[in-house]
Write a protein that holds these residues in place. Structure first.
Motif, PDB file in Angstrom:
ATOM      1  N   HIS A  95       9.633  -1.229  -6.704  1.00 23.50           N
ATOM      2  CA  HIS A  95       8.085  -0.891  -6.897  1.00 23.50           C
ATOM      3  C   HIS A  95       7.809  -0.303  -5.679  1.00 23.50           C
ATOM      4  O   HIS A  95       7.399   1.045  -5.761  1.00 23.50           O
ATOM      5  N   GLN A  96       8.053  -0.968  -4.465  1.00 21.73           N
ATOM      6  CA  GLN A  96       7.499  -0.240  -3.233  1.00 21.73           C
ATOM      7  C   GLN A  96       8.406   0.863  -3.160  1.00 21.73           C
ATOM      8  O   GLN A  96       7.879   1.951  -2.140  1.00 21.73           O
ATOM      9  N   LEU A 144       6.929   3.894  -5.003  1.00 22.85           N
ATOM     10  CA  LEU A 144       5.834   4.605  -4.379  1.00 22.85           C
ATOM     11  C   LEU A 144       6.110   5.097  -3.094  1.00 22.85           C
ATOM     12  O   LEU A 144       5.489   6.448  -2.840  1.00 22.85           O
ATOM     13  N   THR A 175       0.543   5.299  -2.493  1.00 24.90           N
ATOM     14  CA  THR A 175      -0.061   4.112  -2.026  1.00 24.90           C
ATOM     15  C   THR A 175      -0.093   3.146  -3.290  1.00 24.90           C
ATOM     16  O   THR A 175      -0.477   1.828  -3.220  1.00 24.90           O
ATOM     17  N   SER A 176      -0.549   3.594  -4.301  1.00 24.99           N
ATOM     18  CA  SER A 176      -0.877   3.001  -5.760  1.00 24.99           C
ATOM     19  C   SER A 176      -0.555   3.798  -6.946  1.00 24.99           C
ATOM     20  O   SER A 176      -0.385   5.214  -6.571  1.00 24.99           O
ATOM     21  N   GLY A 177      -0.900   3.256  -7.924  1.00 29.10           N
ATOM     22  CA  GLY A 177      -0.825   4.181  -9.168  1.00 29.10           C
ATOM     23  C   GLY A 177       0.591   4.342  -9.758  1.00 29.10           C
ATOM     24  O   GLY A 177       1.605   3.878  -9.239  1.00 29.10           O
ATOM     25  N   ASP A 221       0.420  -3.077 -14.555  1.00 28.17           N
ATOM     26  CA  ASP A 221      -0.123  -2.906 -13.143  1.00 28.17           C
ATOM     27  C   ASP A 221       0.999  -2.966 -12.184  1.00 28.17           C
ATOM     28  O   ASP A 221       0.772  -2.804 -11.118  1.00 28.17           O
ATOM     29  N   ARG A 222       2.201  -2.852 -12.797  1.00 26.09           N
ATOM     30  CA  ARG A 222       3.469  -2.543 -11.740  1.00 26.09           C
ATOM     31  C   ARG A 222       4.343  -1.455 -12.346  1.00 26.09           C
ATOM     32  O   ARG A 222       4.369  -1.209 -13.532  1.00 26.09           O
TER      33      ARG A 222
END
Length: 235
Positions: free
Chosen positions: A117-118, A121, A127-129, A160-161
């Motif tokens: 996930h990271q 990104l 940083t999110s979304g 949310d991930r």
């Protein structure tokens, strides 16, 4: 925008889809100077990957991801990464840094899902979304699953991930989540064979249950293209 392309048989499906995918890769590079593509596993995409490997493309501008992966070592016979490398990536001059496999060599799939996930990104500078992949390739199982989003599993509830743990019984996987797939610019389903008829009918039905046939959850913000052979349709 949804398109359905019905081909006479699996051979025709593979040939037509290959041309379409290659053109999509080229158009993405022309538009943004790169192409991000998430690969599917299974038997149908393999000859497509073999054909792409024989195509002259600017490999340094193509970034490879996977939509899902079994939680096995990348040398394992069941690994989607292994299949794609042997059919395609080992045969072209693509930079190692352009290949972004799911981490499945640890001991904790939840930790590795968060790690990937990271990684995604960071790659997209977020940083999110949810980022928008240029192309996501998907198959569909006889039960209507896609990626490792199986019927009535917890993975279907994750919004949310980017990455979550999928499971088929005791078999653990990492998988793109529904919202990540649905943020794509282009999602391409490759579906062949009469064993897909019942699930496909429900996925295309207004009354089909997406929790039972998870492919029905896929409704991207960009294009959705279904490549089907005639035997997959219940006429």
């Amino acid at each position: 925008m949804v398109q359905t392309k019905i081909l006479a048989d699996k051979t025709a499906l593979i040939a037509t889809a290959t041309d379409f995918i290659i053109e999509k890769i080229r158009s993405s590079i022309e538009l943004t100077n790169r192409c991000t593509i998430a690969l599917a596993g299974g038997n149908t995409p393999k000859p497509i990957y073999e054909a792409i490997a024989k195509t002259d493309l600017p490999w340094d501008k193509i970034h490879i991801f996977w939509g899902d992966e079994r939680y096995v070592l990348p040398t394992h016979a069941d690994s989607n990464e292994k299949m794609a490398r042997e059919a395609w990536l080992n045969h072209v001059n693509i930079p190692v840094t352009n290949i972004h496999p799911m981490p499945t060599d640890g001991e904790n799939p939840d930790t590795d899902a968060q790690k990937h996930h990271q990684e995604i990104l960071d790659f997209f500078g977020l940083t999110s979304g949810f980022p928008s992949f240029d192309i996501i390739l998907l198959g569909m199982g006889d039960d209507g699953h896609t990626a490792s989003l199986f019927p009535y599993t917890k993975a279907l509830e994750v919004f949310d991930r980017l990455i979550t743990v999928g499971n088929r019984g005791e078999s653990l996987r990492l998988t793109f989540t529904i919202p990540l797939i649905n943020h794509a610019n282009c999602v391409i389903f490759l579906v062949a064979g009469s064993s897909k008829q019942e699930a496909l009918k429900e996925v295309f039905s207004d009354t089909g249950n997406p929790n039972q046939y998870p492919s029905k959850f896929i409704n991207p913000q960009g294009e959705l293209i279904w490549f089907l052979d005639k035997s997959a349709l219940n006429n």
